[in-house]
Design an enzyme around this catalytic site. Sequence first.
Site, PDB file in Angstrom:
ATOM      1  N   ASP A  26     -12.078 -10.625  10.386  1.00  0.00           N
ATOM      2  CA  ASP A  26     -11.218  -9.973   9.387  1.00  0.00           C
ATOM      3  C   ASP A  26      -9.789 -10.303   9.791  1.00  0.00           C
ATOM      4  OD1 ASP A  26     -10.425  -8.076   7.317  1.00  0.00           O
ATOM      5  OD2 ASP A  26      -9.940  -6.685   8.919  1.00  0.00           O
ATOM      6  N   SER A  27      -8.848  -9.920   8.938  1.00  0.00           N
ATOM      7  CA  SER A  27      -7.442 -10.124   9.271  1.00  0.00           C
ATOM      8  C   SER A  27      -7.014  -9.248  10.445  1.00  0.00           C
ATOM      9  CB  SER A  27      -6.579  -9.769   8.065  1.00  0.00           C
ATOM     10  OG  SER A  27      -6.766  -8.398   7.749  1.00  0.00           O
TER      11      SER A  27
ATOM     12  N   TYR B 293      -3.643 -10.231   5.345  1.00  0.00           N
ATOM     13  CA  TYR B 293      -3.977 -11.374   4.492  1.00  0.00           C
ATOM     14  C   TYR B 293      -3.618 -11.074   3.028  1.00  0.00           C
ATOM     15  CZ  TYR B 293      -7.157 -13.725   7.916  1.00  0.00           C
ATOM     16  OH  TYR B 293      -7.710 -14.387   8.990  1.00  0.00           O
ATOM     17  N   GLY B 294      -3.691  -9.800   2.676  1.00  0.00           N
ATOM     18  CA  GLY B 294      -3.699  -9.400   1.261  1.00  0.00           C
ATOM     19  C   GLY B 294      -2.487  -9.782   0.430  1.00  0.00           C
TER      20      GLY B 294
ATOM     21  N   CYS C 263     -14.181  -9.110   5.340  1.00  0.00           N
ATOM     22  CA  CYS C 263     -12.876  -8.975   4.708  1.00  0.00           C
ATOM     23  C   CYS C 263     -13.031  -9.358   3.241  1.00  0.00           C
ATOM     24  CB  CYS C 263     -11.905  -9.934   5.405  1.00  0.00           C
ATOM     25  SG  CYS C 263     -10.279 -10.027   4.651  1.00  0.00           S
ATOM     26  N   ASN C 264     -12.744  -8.430   2.346  1.00  0.00           N
ATOM     27  CA  ASN C 264     -12.859  -8.723   0.916  1.00  0.00           C
ATOM     28  C   ASN C 264     -11.884  -9.821   0.497  1.00  0.00           C
ATOM     29  OD1 ASN C 264     -14.522  -6.296  -0.564  1.00  0.00           O
ATOM     30  ND2 ASN C 264     -13.526  -5.628   1.312  1.00  0.00           N
ATOM     31  N   THR C 265     -10.703  -9.805   1.092  1.00  0.00           N
ATOM     32  CA  THR C 265      -9.660 -10.759   0.707  1.00  0.00           C
ATOM     33  C   THR C 265     -10.072 -12.180   1.089  1.00  0.00           C
ATOM     34  OG1 THR C 265      -8.063  -9.000   1.164  1.00  0.00           O
ATOM     35  CG2 THR C 265      -7.196 -11.231   0.913  1.00  0.00           C
TER      36      THR C 265
ATOM     37  N   GLU D  53      -3.961  -0.602  11.119  1.00  0.00           N
ATOM     38  CA  GLU D  53      -3.683  -1.470  12.275  1.00  0.00           C
ATOM     39  C   GLU D  53      -2.933  -0.712  13.374  1.00  0.00           C
ATOM     40  OE1 GLU D  53      -4.582  -4.697  13.035  1.00  0.00           O
ATOM     41  OE2 GLU D  53      -5.871  -4.553  11.275  1.00  0.00           O
TER      42      GLU D  53
ATOM     43  N   CYS E  49     -11.504  -2.831   0.459  1.00  0.00           N
ATOM     44  CA  CYS E  49     -10.894  -3.515   1.607  1.00  0.00           C
ATOM     45  C   CYS E  49     -11.508  -2.877   2.839  1.00  0.00           C
ATOM     46  CB  CYS E  49      -9.383  -3.310   1.587  1.00  0.00           C
ATOM     47  SG  CYS E  49      -8.556  -3.734   3.143  1.00  0.00           S
ATOM     48  N   THR E  50     -11.887  -3.706   3.803  1.00  0.00           N
ATOM     49  CA  THR E  50     -12.652  -3.175   4.942  1.00  0.00           C
ATOM     50  C   THR E  50     -11.807  -2.303   5.879  1.00  0.00           C
ATOM     51  OG1 THR E  50     -12.282  -5.266   6.126  1.00  0.00           O
ATOM     52  CG2 THR E  50     -14.358  -5.023   4.907  1.00  0.00           C
ATOM     53  N   HIS E  51     -10.496  -2.317   5.711  1.00  0.00           N
ATOM     54  CA  HIS E  51      -9.677  -1.385   6.497  1.00  0.00           C
ATOM     55  C   HIS E  51      -9.819   0.061   5.999  1.00  0.00           C
ATOM     56  CE1 HIS E  51      -7.619  -4.970   8.023  1.00  0.00           C
ATOM     57  NE2 HIS E  51      -6.976  -4.201   8.892  1.00  0.00           N
TER      58      HIS E  51
HETATM   59  N1  DGL Z   1      -9.535  -6.008   5.485  1.00  0.00           N
HETATM   60  C1  DGL Z   1      -9.214  -6.962   4.512  1.00  0.00           C
HETATM   61  C2  DGL Z   1     -10.014  -6.799   3.241  1.00  0.00           C
HETATM   62  O1  DGL Z   1     -11.136  -6.359   3.290  1.00  0.00           O
HETATM   63  C3  DGL Z   1      -7.813  -7.382   4.224  1.00  0.00           C
HETATM   64  C4  DGL Z   1      -6.671  -6.658   4.746  1.00  0.00           C
HETATM   65  C5  DGL Z   1      -5.423  -7.515   4.721  1.00  0.00           C
HETATM   66  O2  DGL Z   1      -5.231  -8.211   5.696  1.00  0.00           O
HETATM   67  O3  DGL Z   1      -4.672  -7.454   3.751  1.00  0.00           O
HETATM   68  O4  DGL Z   1      -9.559  -7.130   2.185  1.00  0.00           O
END
Ligand code: DGL
Length: 264
Positions: A10-11, A42-43, A73-75, A151, A183-185
């Site tokens: 993931d990011s 990443y988003g 990570c969805n992104t 984070e 988003c996995t966060h």
């Molecule tokens: N955790 C990531 C997701 O599932 C992206 C978070 C990011 O870096 O913007 O989309």
Amino acid sequence: MSQAPIGAFDSGVGGLSVVLAIRQLLPGEDLVYLADSAHCPYGDKPLEEIRELAFKAAEFLLERGSKLIVVACNTASAAALADLRSRYPVPFVGMVPAVKPATLSTASRRVGVLATRATIQAELFADLLSQFAEGVEVYPQACPGLVELVEAGRTDLAHSEQLLRRYVEPLLEKGIDRLVLGCTHYPFLRASIESIVGPAVSVIDSGAAIARQVQRVLESRGALSNRGAVGVLRLHTSGDRELFKRTVRALLDGRETFYELADS
Ligand code: DGL
């Protein structure tokens, strides 16, 4: 092959929400996880740049012998899953926001989706809506700033309430009864989110479904670990190791004690 680790990236720390679900379902598997914290978030990046970062992360995990890679990570999944699959010789399991279970179960026919800007803008998200959202209003909401909170390990209500209310209250005003964490966060903010939306709104994430998919793919290839003991979870970061260590300790506190932090 069956004793090789499952790779995941993931990011940053967000993908650990998926790793926890995999650990619960498949405790005998070794896991190697890369938090690409040096490039987080990443988003807000262009899809092309996210794709390059995803290639690098996959190569890192392949060098460590991964038998399957979870794009936790969805992104990154929206930006790169198809390319990852055609480029590398291992199976990839990717993520999409859990729009399908939400639209299938909503009574109010109104569903909110919290995700990153890149996920919402990607073609994969439009495909998801045209496949599963007929007759249901889906309200996507980009949430800049939430990833940074996670984070920093600041997931409690005191730190997150103001930002969460800004994103969630307009959705509540629309009458949603399902809220997808795309988003996995965000699962690390679940307690805070639930205290804001209240019991009338179900909060849905994809972690458990992804774990089941990992199990199916490994099973079909005869690649499940046959070890009886609990596997090792090895964590890597491309960013600041001390900060990563502190955040991981805060997020995994009481949920997962069986991990080790790699030197690089
Ligand atoms: N955790 C990531 C997701 O599932 C992206 C978070 C990011 O870096 O913007 O989309």
